[in-house]
Scaffold this active site. Structure first.
Site, PDB file in Angstrom:
ATOM      1  N   GLU A 240      30.665  29.703  15.377  1.00  0.00           N
ATOM      2  CA  GLU A 240      31.439  30.555  14.462  1.00  0.00           C
ATOM      3  C   GLU A 240      30.876  31.985  14.484  1.00  0.00           C
ATOM      4  O   GLU A 240      29.659  32.191  14.383  1.00  0.00           O
ATOM      5  CB  GLU A 240      31.274  29.956  13.056  1.00  0.00           C
ATOM      6  CG  GLU A 240      32.097  30.591  11.976  1.00  0.00           C
ATOM      7  CD  GLU A 240      31.933  29.852  10.641  1.00  0.00           C
ATOM      8  OE1 GLU A 240      31.126  28.884  10.562  1.00  0.00           O
ATOM      9  OE2 GLU A 240      32.612  30.232   9.665  1.00  0.00           O
TER      10      GLU A 240
ATOM     11  N   LYS B  72      40.394  30.660  10.473  1.00  0.00           N
ATOM     12  CA  LYS B  72      39.808  29.684   9.534  1.00  0.00           C
ATOM     13  C   LYS B  72      40.642  29.575   8.265  1.00  0.00           C
ATOM     14  O   LYS B  72      41.036  30.604   7.689  1.00  0.00           O
ATOM     15  CB  LYS B  72      38.385  30.129   9.187  1.00  0.00           C
ATOM     16  CG  LYS B  72      37.564  29.121   8.404  1.00  0.00           C
ATOM     17  CD  LYS B  72      36.125  29.635   8.268  1.00  0.00           C
ATOM     18  CE  LYS B  72      35.206  28.660   7.567  1.00  0.00           C
ATOM     19  NZ  LYS B  72      33.821  29.170   7.493  1.00  0.00           N
TER      20      LYS B  72
ATOM     21  N   CYS C 125      34.339  25.238  11.119  1.00  0.00           N
ATOM     22  CA  CYS C 125      33.440  24.846  10.031  1.00  0.00           C
ATOM     23  C   CYS C 125      34.108  23.926   9.016  1.00  0.00           C
ATOM     24  O   CYS C 125      34.564  22.850   9.382  1.00  0.00           O
ATOM     25  CB  CYS C 125      32.878  26.130   9.393  1.00  0.00           C
ATOM     26  SG  CYS C 125      31.417  25.854   8.396  1.00  0.00           S
TER      27      CYS C 125
END
Lengths: 562, 562
Positions: free
Chosen positions: B47, B115, B151
């Protein structure tokens, strides 16, 4: 259309203390009793008035939330008679936490509004703590229908104000904890007026006052009518109970089924309201000065200190901080330490002494010369063959820091640091030296503004010696040192810092706005390299749109240049 | 069903540096070239690998975002041949900013995943910076369909993994910057395995490594199969390129219309993959020790320092920090200052000297006695009639702080502080004294764990003298002083602190779990009262679920007791 009865509303612009549930509740009850004496129909308190704002990670403690809810229930029980109170508190339901407002009447909680729009920028971390509410409640009192919402809820054209107006509300009680920065009142007024007009509602805007660590809340609560016109305004930086009669039209649309009826009549009979004078609108410097005074006062007293001590150098920064401290705490609670070295000139001593005399504060002189000499001697074998550099300059500042801290430890005085924002930005300060202390009063005040605030203070009474304004700024840590040997002139520096630190402008943009490339690169490089110092500096009082601290969260380890 | 061809995937577990767009891009390209040499089909990076994690308020600079996007475009151009690269970067579109992953193939950005679930708790402030994405993209490579997400996106049963699986994905590339705390790998593995199984997908979990201010990232990237079984795992706390052939079923459902076709074939011909040994699973103490070593090393080197200096007292804390520093930086880069006073016993000196000898570090002894005596003399007239108290104790610590900082200033050595979490919690430390320095290495390590880590270090080679373990801890700031005069025994203290600081338990709950009421009240009161000290302490390396610093944001001004 003229109403038969006017609605009497009050804003209790209180100074809550974070975590002091009992103390805050007692204060809220006192204001409600006072409002009842004036036959007030509705009184509102600021956002989270019951627990103080911002409670930060206290909100992650389950017991803190349940204590909040208990304190609110006890508070509600203590309120009786014909008055509606709107009280901000932290609400816990199951595993959720809300930034909420309780609508209380005659011993009962008639409804709870939960904040919908949670700020999560600048100094705000509300999405860390709170869930979002989803109900735009409206309430009926006599023939009047009103809505309650919290802070930024009122900013959004499609937010609760619109739905509350659609449900018949002609009045919005908007409760806030809006931190101060210079001239913020105008920004708020514009935002509130535009939503009042757009939704054709009166708005009662209640704001907190008081200092809380890096923040100071200015109050300046206000009421605007349904055309967006400012009707009245509360004082700045002081507790205030603003009472106003409002000629609010009765809703002609059928009220929403979701309307919560509180009472069928208003408080009566009403005595005539004494119309009070509007508080004077403060000039910019006066406003900032008062903000610093309140932030300083609350930090000292709310943390259980009575007295403060600071180093007096004879320069403008420590002179201003000493004046602020006297205005905040009284001269009997301020001590100034003058700590000359071999580099301190006679003028500095005269200026420091005259300032102390003018302010009527305790003046203590302690030479650091012997101690400095001994450090040099002890270090000499280890530094053999190496020239003098910032090491020896920092040593002097750190000896002074130690002496100030010794007085703090021995007498329980809080140490005030005297560094300004220009120094804090560029790292032109000594960590553990002049940066040592409990509160950095003017950490968010650029040097050019330090001069203006000092002039303003002297316009009230001449306390800062004239010479302090005219001599060139110097740290007096080596022979013939001037700030301007290391830093560009403050007029230029402060403008570059504003662009880079407060406005996040990039170097190219700053240079193209008319600054020398070399100077811009040097200054921004100093800002970036000194993040580690700022991370260890005491809290300071925010007075600009972007202060150091919670407001600006830069990495220390950072290779970005731009 | 056996595929004709296996899919060869790689995880490049890199150590990015925050803000170093050019340096990080160059590293990413090097790893891609390496992966191509092994005929890898897909390589993924952590990330925000391109800009480092967390970039914090750099993300508020418009130029930083546009530089990110430019750096990504340049990176894409530099990649050619038969490999898909998934690279984390900060994406800017109009006024929005996203935590994103670019899917790059043969010089082109084939897609960008943004995200969706943004953590905003603990050390995370992602809602401060990022907008939420809303698209669950899937990609086709040969007959394989895969999804990419970031994530926490993979934690949620109704998150993108489910939609990507529904769209035919049999493999999820999940890229992370997951900060370390002790035993976190197991937590991650459980979460990943459960989602892999629930959605019947293989998961490639790529994590960052490296130190960034208060955080250290441990890597330990992993691949689990569609039954949730761990197939392979990358190393802890070191860069690693993990390559694995996966026998992934080809999707039998018709792929979603939204599928982005990247290429019609896989990389071929493939050389046989050399199956490497699994990295050993570290014992708890070894893992924490390595985390501290990496956090320390990266803080020092990424901030441009080469050498460090620390005060050696002969106690366990400074002994452990010295050992960590040597293991991180090499003994030639570590200097120990021994600074005895009238209260320093001979044993302390022997232990400090033996430690320095065992570690092979520079040892410098400077008595603070003369300087201390002079301070007392200078302060005497002002403190006349008052007894000795913590003032004089703190003075000694601050003289030592000054001397350490003088060495730092003169030689450019970074000062390491040696205080542990038990001291930092209770304020059993001197601000500007033993708290002075650039990095507080063991700030998140409770005293009881300090002993365990020291034992672990000695199990590799005996560097800390045995006597340091057995003697009673003392600050040696007054005659016959012991830590236990002021603090409860560390076994009790550390358990209370864990409950109060890390778990936010209230006093009643802590007492009812078996601790003495008086001790609990005393300890929690010390924790509350010393927030101001922690606010000015250097950053430390997080190794527990809740560290001081960004992770725990308590107000200084706070009247709450509970």
């Amino acid at each position: 259309m003229k109403n038969e009865t006017l609605l009497r509303v009050a804003i209790a612009q209180v100074n809550s203390t974070v975590g002091d549930l009992q103390g805050n509740a007692a204060k809220i009850i006192r204001y409600i009793e006072k409002a009842k004496d004036s036959s007030t129909d509705i009184i509102c308190f600021p956002e989270l008035a019951l627990c103080g704002y911002p409670p930060e990670d206290l909100l992650l403690k389950p017991k803190f939330i349940s204590d909040n809810v208990s304190a609110l229930k006890n508070l509600a029980k203590a309120i009786n008679g014909h008055v509606v109170a709107v009280v901000g508190f932290a609400d816990g339901r199951f595993k959720e936490t809300y930034n909420a407002a309780a609508i209380i009447y005659n011993g009962q909680i008639k409804g709870v509004y939960r904040k919908i729009f949670l700020p999560n920028y600048g100094v705000f971390d509300e999405k860390r703590y709170f869930d979002s509410g989803d109900k735009s409640l409206v309430f009926g009192l006599g023939d009047f229908i009103f809505g309650v919402n919290i802070c930024e809820d009122i900013w959004y054209p499609d937010g609760p104000t619109k739905s509350q107006a659609a449900a018949g509300a002609k009045l919005i009680l908007n409760i806030n904890a809006s931190p101060y920065h210079a001239d913020k009142f105008k920004e708020r007024q514009a935002a509130i007026a535009s939503q009042a007009k757009a939704n054709s509602v009166f708005v009662v805007y209640a704001n907190l006052i008081g200092g809380q660590d890096e923040l100071v809340f200015d109050g300046q609560s206000m009421i605007v009518d349904n055309q967006g016109k400012l009707l009245t305004k509360a004082k700045a930086f002081t507790e205030d109970l603003l009472i106003q009669d409002l000629d609010i039209p009765v809703s002609r649309i059928r009220p929403s089924k979701k309307l919560i009826k509180i009472a069928s009549t208003l408080s009566s009979p009403k005595k005539n309201l004494v119309i009070r004078e509007e508080p004077e609108t403060l000039e910019s410097e006066a406003e900032i000065y008062q903000g610093l005074v309140l932030g300083l006062k609350d930090y000292v007293f709310k943390n259980g200190f009575g007295k403060v001590v600071l180093g007096l150098s004879g320069g403008i920064d420590s002179s201003l901080v000493a004046a602020l401290a006297v205005d905040a705490l009284g001269n009997e609670n301020v001590a100034g330490l003058f700590m000359p070295s071999r580099y301190t000139c006679r003028q500095s001593q005269e200026d420091a002494m005259l300032l102390a005399k003018n302010l009527g504060i305790k003046f203590i002189a302690i030479s650091i010369e012997q101690i400095f000499r001994l450090y040099l001697l002890v270090l000499e074998p280890h530094f053999a063959g190496l020239g003098r550099d910032t090491t020896e300059e920092n040593l002097q500042a750190r000896i002074r820091g130690n002496i100030l801290m010794a007085f703090s430890n021995k007498f329980g005085w809080l140490v005030l640091t005297t560094g300004n924002k220009s120094e804090m930005s560029t790292g032109y300060a000594t960590l553990y030296g002049d940066m040592a202390g409990g509160l950095a009063v003017i950490k968010d005040v650029p040097k050019t503004l330090v001069y203006k605030l000092s002039r303003y203070r002297n316009s009230i009474s001449q306390v800062i010696p004239e010479c302090v304004f005219t001599k060139a700024p110097t740290a007096e840590l080596k022979p013939n040192q001037l700030d301007q040997d290391t830093l560009p002139p403050y007029e230029i520096l402060d403008n570059i810092l504003k662009a880079y630190v407060e406005e996040d402008k990039d170097l190219t943009k700053i240079i193209s706005s008319g600054f020398d490339k070399e100077i811009v690169c040097k200054v921004t490089d100093m800002v970036d390299k000194n993040e580690y110092k700022r991370r260890q500096s005491p809290p300071g009082i925010k007075i600009t749109p972007k202060a150091f601290g919670r407001d600006r969260r830069m990495p220390i380890t950072n290779k970005y240049k731009g």
